[in-house]
Write a protein that holds these residues in place. Structure first.
Motif, PDB file in Angstrom:
ATOM      1  N   LEU A  98     -23.198 -14.070 -26.089  1.00 11.90           N
ATOM      2  CA  LEU A  98     -23.398 -13.183 -24.942  1.00 11.90           C
ATOM      3  C   LEU A  98     -22.699 -13.726 -23.694  1.00 11.90           C
ATOM      4  O   LEU A  98     -22.213 -12.947 -22.869  1.00 11.90           O
ATOM      5  N   ALA A  99     -22.634 -15.049 -23.577  1.00 14.37           N
ATOM      6  CA  ALA A  99     -21.924 -15.653 -22.445  1.00 14.37           C
ATOM      7  C   ALA A  99     -20.420 -15.347 -22.521  1.00 14.37           C
ATOM      8  O   ALA A  99     -19.782 -15.099 -21.497  1.00 14.37           O
ATOM      9  N   VAL A 100     -19.873 -15.353 -23.729  1.00 14.66           N
ATOM     10  CA  VAL A 100     -18.464 -14.986 -23.904  1.00 14.66           C
ATOM     11  C   VAL A 100     -18.245 -13.545 -23.457  1.00 14.66           C
ATOM     12  O   VAL A 100     -17.280 -13.226 -22.737  1.00 14.66           O
ATOM     13  N   LEU A 101     -19.151 -12.654 -23.883  1.00 17.18           N
ATOM     14  CA  LEU A 101     -19.032 -11.244 -23.500  1.00 17.18           C
ATOM     15  C   LEU A 101     -19.135 -11.059 -21.990  1.00 17.18           C
ATOM     16  O   LEU A 101     -18.572 -10.114 -21.432  1.00 17.18           O
ATOM     17  N   LYS A 102     -19.842 -11.959 -21.341  1.00 18.11           N
ATOM     18  CA  LYS A 102     -20.011 -11.877 -19.892  1.00 18.11           C
ATOM     19  C   LYS A 102     -18.815 -12.488 -19.155  1.00 18.11           C
ATOM     20  O   LYS A 102     -18.764 -12.495 -17.928  1.00 18.11           O
ATOM     21  N   GLY A 103     -17.836 -13.009 -19.916  1.00 18.61           N
ATOM     22  CA  GLY A 103     -16.619 -13.518 -19.298  1.00 18.61           C
ATOM     23  C   GLY A 103     -16.536 -15.009 -19.133  1.00 18.61           C
ATOM     24  O   GLY A 103     -15.598 -15.523 -18.512  1.00 18.61           O
ATOM     25  N   ILE A 104     -17.510 -15.744 -19.677  1.00 16.09           N
ATOM     26  CA  ILE A 104     -17.492 -17.208 -19.570  1.00 16.09           C
ATOM     27  C   ILE A 104     -16.814 -17.749 -20.829  1.00 16.09           C
ATOM     28  O   ILE A 104     -17.453 -17.953 -21.876  1.00 16.09           O
ATOM     29  N   THR A 105     -15.519 -17.980 -20.760  1.00 18.26           N
ATOM     30  CA  THR A 105     -14.725 -18.318 -21.944  1.00 18.26           C
ATOM     31  C   THR A 105     -14.496 -19.817 -22.124  1.00 18.26           C
ATOM     32  O   THR A 105     -14.176 -20.257 -23.228  1.00 18.26           O
ATOM     33  N   ALA A 106     -14.637 -20.608 -21.067  1.00 16.52           N
ATOM     34  CA  ALA A 106     -14.432 -22.062 -21.190  1.00 16.52           C
ATOM     35  C   ALA A 106     -15.589 -22.667 -21.981  1.00 16.52           C
ATOM     36  O   ALA A 106     -16.754 -22.551 -21.589  1.00 16.52           O
ATOM     37  N   ARG A 107     -15.250 -23.327 -23.101  1.00 19.98           N
ATOM     38  CA  ARG A 107     -16.283 -23.802 -24.025  1.00 19.98           C
ATOM     39  C   ARG A 107     -17.242 -24.793 -23.359  1.00 19.98           C
ATOM     40  O   ARG A 107     -18.456 -24.707 -23.540  1.00 19.98           O
ATOM     41  N   GLY A 108     -16.726 -25.727 -22.599  1.00 19.42           N
ATOM     42  CA  GLY A 108     -17.583 -26.720 -21.966  1.00 19.42           C
ATOM     43  C   GLY A 108     -18.536 -26.090 -20.963  1.00 19.42           C
ATOM     44  O   GLY A 108     -19.725 -26.419 -20.920  1.00 19.42           O
ATOM     45  N   GLU A 109     -18.016 -25.203 -20.152  1.00 20.00           N
ATOM     46  CA  GLU A 109     -18.856 -24.515 -19.164  1.00 20.00           C
ATOM     47  C   GLU A 109     -19.936 -23.703 -19.857  1.00 20.00           C
ATOM     48  O   GLU A 109     -21.091 -23.682 -19.430  1.00 20.00           O
ATOM     49  N   ARG A 110     -19.538 -23.064 -20.944  1.00 16.50           N
ATOM     50  CA  ARG A 110     -20.481 -22.218 -21.677  1.00 16.50           C
ATOM     51  C   ARG A 110     -21.579 -23.067 -22.317  1.00 16.50           C
ATOM     52  O   ARG A 110     -22.750 -22.693 -22.314  1.00 16.50           O
ATOM     53  N   ARG A 111     -21.216 -24.211 -22.880  1.00 13.56           N
ATOM     54  CA  ARG A 111     -22.198 -25.088 -23.513  1.00 13.56           C
ATOM     55  C   ARG A 111     -23.236 -25.558 -22.497  1.00 13.56           C
ATOM     56  O   ARG A 111     -24.438 -25.556 -22.763  1.00 13.56           O
ATOM     57  N   GLU A 112     -22.769 -25.946 -21.312  1.00 15.32           N
ATOM     58  CA  GLU A 112     -23.690 -26.404 -20.265  1.00 15.32           C
ATOM     59  C   GLU A 112     -24.608 -25.271 -19.803  1.00 15.32           C
ATOM     60  O   GLU A 112     -25.800 -25.480 -19.566  1.00 15.32           O
ATOM     61  N   LEU A 113     -24.028 -24.077 -19.686  1.00 20.75           N
ATOM     62  CA  LEU A 113     -24.816 -22.923 -19.254  1.00 20.75           C
ATOM     63  C   LEU A 113     -25.897 -22.587 -20.269  1.00 20.75           C
ATOM     64  O   LEU A 113     -27.063 -22.391 -19.904  1.00 20.75           O
ATOM     65  N   VAL A 114     -25.529 -22.512 -21.541  1.00 19.47           N
ATOM     66  CA  VAL A 114     -26.490 -22.175 -22.587  1.00 19.47           C
ATOM     67  C   VAL A 114     -27.613 -23.204 -22.631  1.00 19.47           C
ATOM     68  O   VAL A 114     -28.803 -22.853 -22.734  1.00 19.47           O
TER      69      VAL A 114
END
Length: 298
Positions: A98-114
């Motif tokens: 869902l984070a990818v769909l929201k436009g957060i494509t950087a893997r590291g940023e996404r991992r920290e967010l999740v």
């Protein structure tokens, strides 16, 4: 600040779901109270850009929501009444998707967010479990986690505590209260207690119209000294309903207890009781029902 002006919506079947709705909703928890069919879900879907109104406008911090839907969607999070999940996907994997769909494509940023979101909603320890194994309360907390992706300035939650047991309900409401310290959170519900406990501002909607908007404590104060209670026999109910402005009736130990609105003691056996938001709510619903009833011909 969310500003709604003169919003109206009529469906193809002729049902007018919204009738000239106008509201100012500031940062913090805002309760939207109304019975089923009042127009709450229609209003929530319209704010969330999932459907268009027939007329009116919605502005979020200066952004025209209806004219710039894609920009608006980046600023809001939405937990609908019927929130579906993929039952065989883990909470962590689904939130990442869902984070990818929201436009957060950087893997590291996404991992920290999740990771941060799962910890915030207290689901970190079950992050590897499939969503289909979650309890109702856990699913609702996951729903809030997905709604928080992208640090939205507006969170919309539609009937979020329906079906939750008391412990899960309290946990979920506490989470909403924390979020509401820095964000506009609209809590759409028909459970009066949720609004009483959490929301410094509120509105009551019935038959597609805003019946009351303001602070719950001010609305309650307007009824002080005018609410009366009596325990009655079941055979008395019909007469009381015809003779008095009955706000509510509930069974207590097998006998009806009625709340009546009156400027003075309505009769023998009635006791004055402190007004509550429930009294305010039922009073507005009663007025809405009376306003929609055609006058009888003389």
């Amino acid at each position: 600040m969310l500003q709604i002006r003169s919003l109206s919506k009529t469906y193809a079947n002729g049902v007018q779901a919204l009738k000239d709705v106008s509201l100012d909703i500031p940062r913090g928890m805002f309760g939207l109270l109304g019975p089923n069919g009042a127009g709450k879900s229609t209003l929530m879907r319209t704010i969330a850009t999932l459907q268009d109104p027939d007329s009116g406008s919605i502005t979020l911090d200066g952004l025209d929501v209806l004219a710039h839907k894609e920009q608006a969607r980046k600023r809001l999070g939405y937990l609908p009444q019927d929130f579906g999940v993929y039952p065989k996907v883990s909470a962590e994997a689904m939130l990442d998707h869902l984070a990818v769909l929201k436009g957060i494509t950087a893997r590291g940023e996404r991992r920290e967010l999740v990771q941060a979101l799962l910890q915030q909603v207290n689901l970190w320890n079950v992050r590897k479990r499939k969503l289909g194994t979650f309890s109702g309360g856990m699913r609702q907390r996951f729903g809030i986690a997905q709604a928080l992706i992208g640090q939205p300035s507006l969170i919309i939650v539609d009937e979020p505590t329906a079906g939750l047991d008391p412990e899960e309900r309290n946990r979920f409401l506490n989470l909403l209260a924390e979020i509401g310290e820095n964000t506009v959170v609209i809590l759409s519900t028909h459970i009066v207690e949720d609004v009483t406990d959490l929301c410094p501002r509120m509105a009551i909607i019935a038959a597609g119209q805003v019946r009351l908007a303001g602070e719950p404590r001010e609305a309650i104060r307007s009824l002080e000294g005018r609410v009366w209670r009596k325990r009655v026999e079941k055979e008395e109910l019909d007469r009381l309903v015809h003779e008095h402005a009955v706000l509510s009736t509930r069974l207590v130990a097998g006998k009806p207890v009625v709340h009546v609105l009156a400027d003075a003691n309505p009769g023998e056996g009635f006791d004055a009781v402190p007004a509550s938001l429930e009294d305010v709510y039922f009073g507005e619903l009663r007025r809405a029902a009376l306003a929609s009833t055609p006058a009888k011909a003389a």
